[in-house]
Enzyme design. Structure first.
Site, PDB file in Angstrom:
ATOM      1  CG  PHE A 148       5.923  -4.708  -6.271  1.00  0.00           C
ATOM      2  CD1 PHE A 148       4.635  -4.942  -6.447  1.00  0.00           C
ATOM      3  CD2 PHE A 148       6.649  -5.024  -5.066  1.00  0.00           C
ATOM      4  CE1 PHE A 148       3.969  -5.184  -5.352  1.00  0.00           C
ATOM      5  CE2 PHE A 148       5.720  -5.144  -4.099  1.00  0.00           C
ATOM      6  CZ  PHE A 148       4.307  -5.160  -4.034  1.00  0.00           C
ATOM      7  CE  LYS A 172      16.637  -2.319  -8.691  1.00  0.00           C
ATOM      8  NZ  LYS A 172      15.599  -3.183  -8.515  1.00  0.00           N
ATOM      9  CD  GLU A 175      14.112  -7.552  -8.421  1.00  0.00           C
ATOM     10  OE1 GLU A 175      14.290  -7.856  -7.274  1.00  0.00           O
ATOM     11  OE2 GLU A 175      14.217  -6.294  -8.769  1.00  0.00           O
ATOM     12  CB  CYS A 280       3.531   3.532  -0.041  1.00  0.00           C
ATOM     13  SG  CYS A 280       3.317   5.245  -1.274  1.00  0.00           S
ATOM     14  CD  GLU A 382       4.218  -0.740   3.994  1.00  0.00           C
ATOM     15  OE1 GLU A 382       3.754   0.144   3.325  1.00  0.00           O
ATOM     16  OE2 GLU A 382       5.622  -0.846   4.109  1.00  0.00           O
TER      17      GLU A 382
END
Length: 497
Positions: A148, A172, A175, A280, A382
């Protein structure tokens, strides 16, 4: 309410019964629904990609590149629209969304060099009247499963390179913020890409498992958390697929006593709190060498955090937007609570952040912990939010040992004026991407992105030269055209020169 569908064989498809809300993080309101693909829908996308592969494989690389040139122009023409979609569903400020899009376009530009990138290697006369060459052939149907936090850039790390190598692709996306990915899919079709070469399915684990287990899929690329990356890698490779799975990170910045502290503090603000820490490559740990450095860095960061403008991503002047969902907000706040319980010193507490007119938004102010130790969960895990930890050490070797002992090895940096220290750090630190006076050392498109240790599962990094290797198979051909006038007898020895 509008429901976001899938993009399969050049058409928007929306016949799935399961849906999930898509929020506006700045208001907390549901703004759309997204369809979650069933196994049948995913298999329809795989079938479309498989059917399109033979013709696309035979399309000359120059023609593939021409599609990418047109695509780059369309992305630039629609940049404001795309960035608005990113901001509305992710929450990051518009300037940050534009930076994301531009870094994605860099990979599209690199992919435009397909005729050069895909040139093989040729050797004439490797033996008497024998020539040999290597060429790079596409794999077939490949997939990308993306997170995301970069709904446009990370997909662009994957599909431009996969497509110019002659593969067909299924994306993909997350969502949580799917609209921008669907829009760039439509622009790809507008650029002239044949139907079926690029497909997009929105979904959850059902969609992912279908992609990973279908024998028609040859390879999978993934970016996300380490737990999921490990699952993707083991599931995909067990099914005989080539897999690259980029996982989590806990990126450390080392600040040396000779560093330009004003510049370091400014850089750390952007690296830690940009995109609300949902990167990240975000710096989440500052390792200060010496208490004098630590006191100065903590003081400088605290002063700047007092003036950090937190607000909706579309609002002019906002420097940090909300977190992506209420669930993620609760998770990050929980880490702040835990840090206090574990004994860290919370210098700046962002939990009381309020944004006028947006009481239901998923906002958290910048948080700053000092005197953090390696045993604490806020150091180990994280967090993926605007939480920065300061650890104090006595020398560079202690700093490097701290970094090397962490399970993640994605990115790191050092702030110093000492070339010898910078060179030693760069040469010996066990991390995949290193910055010197640069806090976010994200490689440009013609290098490759990837970490070490549990930040990467697989042998090849994302985009750049490694992408050509990942999305192709090398085939070596050796041929001989013997003279019709010469007759040779049989030989039973292994052939030599």
């Amino acid at each position: 309410m509008n429901t976001i569908g899938h993009f399969i064989n050049g058409e928007i498809v929306n016949d799935d019964q399961r849906t999930q809300p898509v929020y506006n993080p700045a208001t907390g309101e549901t703004q759309r629904q997204v369809a979650l693909a069933s196994r049948a829908t995913v298999e329809r996308a795989i079938a479309a990609a498989e059917a399109a592969f033979p013709a696309w494989r035979e399309t000359p690389p120059l023609k593939r590149a021409q599609v990418m040139f047109r695509y780059k122009q369309l992305l630039e023409q629609h940049a404001e629209e795309i960035c608005g979609l990113i901001t509305d569903e992710h929450g990051k400020v518009l300037d940050d969304a534009m930076g994301e899009l531009m870094r994605g376009i860099e990979v599209v530009e690199y992919a435009c060099g397909a005729p050069e990138l895909l040139k093989g290697e040729y050797s004439k006369s490797v033996g008497p009247a024998i020539d040999s060459w290597s060429e790079f052939q596409p794999l077939g149907v490949v997939v990308g499963i993306t997170p995301f936090n970069f709904p446009v850039m990370v997909p662009m790390w994957m599909f431009p390179m996969a497509i110019i190598c002659g593969n067909t692709f299924i994306l993909k996306p997350s969502e949580r913020d799917p609209s921008a990915a669907l829009r760039i899919a439509e622009l790809l079709q507008q650029a002239g890409l044949p139907d079926g070469v690029f497909n997009l399915v929105n979904g959850d684990k059902e969609a992912v498992d279908t992609l990973l287990n279908d024998p028609r899929v040859q390879a999978a690329s993934f970016v996300g958390s380490t737990m999921v990356a490990e699952y993707i890698y083991h599931t995909g490779t067990a099914a005989g697929k080539r897999v690259q799975a980029l996982g989590g990170a806990k990126n450390h910045a080392v600040v040396m006593p000779d560093a330009d502290l004003d510049n370091a503090v400014n850089a750390l603000m952007g690296a830690a709190y940009g995109s609300c820490g949902e990167r990240c490559m975000a710096i989440s740990v500052v390792v200060c060498v010496g208490d004098t450095v630590a006191d100065a860095v903590v003081g400088g960061l605290a002063e700047k955090l007092a003036h950090l403008k937190v607000g909706p991503g579309r609002e002019s002047g906002s420097e940090m937007g909300p977190l992506v969902t209420a669930q993620h907000l609760r998770k990050v706040r929980g880490y702040v609570d835990r840090g206090l319980d574990e004994g860290a010193e919370l210098v700046v507490d962002g939990r009381g952040q309020r944004v006028e007119g947006h009481a239901e938004g998923f906002f958290l102010g910048g948080c700053l912990f000092d005197r953090v130790t390696p045993e604490m969960s806020i150091y180990r895990d994280e967090i993926f939010g605007p939480v920065l930890c300061v650890v104090r050490v006595e020398n560079l070797q202690q700093a490097m040992t701290l970094i090397d002992n962490h399970e993640y090895g994605n990115g790191t940096c050092i702030f110093t004026r000492d070339g010898e220290a910078a060179r030693f750090f760069s040469d010996h630190i066990r991390v995949g991407m290193v910055g010197v006076n640069i806090p976010l050392p994200v490689p440009v498109a013609y290098h490759s992105f990837g970490g070490w240790k549990r930040s990467l599962f697989g042998d090849l990094h994302a985009y750049g030269p490694d992408a050509v290797r990942f999305y192709t198979r090398r085939k070596t051909i050796t041929q001989r055209w013997p003279s019709a006038s010469v007759r040779e007898g049989s030989s039973y020895a292994f052939p030599t020169l």
